[in-house]
Design a protein around this motif. Structure first.
Motif: not given
Length: 147
Positions: A104-112
């Motif tokens: 809904g906010r268009g935010e994204q991140t990647a993590a391990q």
């Protein structure tokens, strides 16, 4: 050449051909130089309830029912865990890549996330706590707890 030697030669060629084919197939299922198995891609969204465990296959994502939050299991990055039925001095570590987003906010991140002590086994994103609970022996499934 007698019939016995001919049959033996044909059998040997067949075994070599099958072995070469399975070696090629194995090479296509391993991820990089480390040789970690790459799980087959699975598609779909799995509903997740806060505080409950949810199991994902590579490519699947969990949609938290109470928030605008999805967590996708991207892939098994590394797996140095002790094999089954073997006694090891060190338990090893499985590392998985996840993608977290707020659609809904268009935010994204990647993590391990890690199963061992070499790195974090949990994180906080968008006021949600995501914890890696388990990685299956072959790395095809992970279990997360999102709260």
């Amino acid at each position: 050449m007698d019939a016995h030697k001919l049959a033996l030669a044909i059998g040997t060629v067949a075994v070599l051909a099958v072995g070469a084919g399975s070696s090629v197939a194995l090479a296509h299922t391993l991820d990089g130089a480390g040789g970690a198995p790459r799980p087959a891609a699975a598609v779909g969204t799995v509903p997740a309830e806060p505080g409950r465990d949810v199991t994902l296959r590579a490519g699947q994502e969990a949609q938290l029912s109470t928030r605008d939050l999805t967590v996708r299991y991207t892939r098994l990055v590394e797996d140095s865990r002790c094999p089954a039925n073997v006694t090891c001095v060190w338990p090893g570590d499985a590392v998985v890549a996840v993608s977290l987003s707020q659609p809904g906010r268009g935010e994204q991140t990647a993590a391990q996330l890690h199963t061992g002590r070499r790195g974090p086994h949990d994180l906080t994103y968008a006021a949600a706590h995501v914890e890696l609970v388990d990685v299956s022996r072959a790395g095809e499934r992970i279990t997360l707890r999102v709260s």
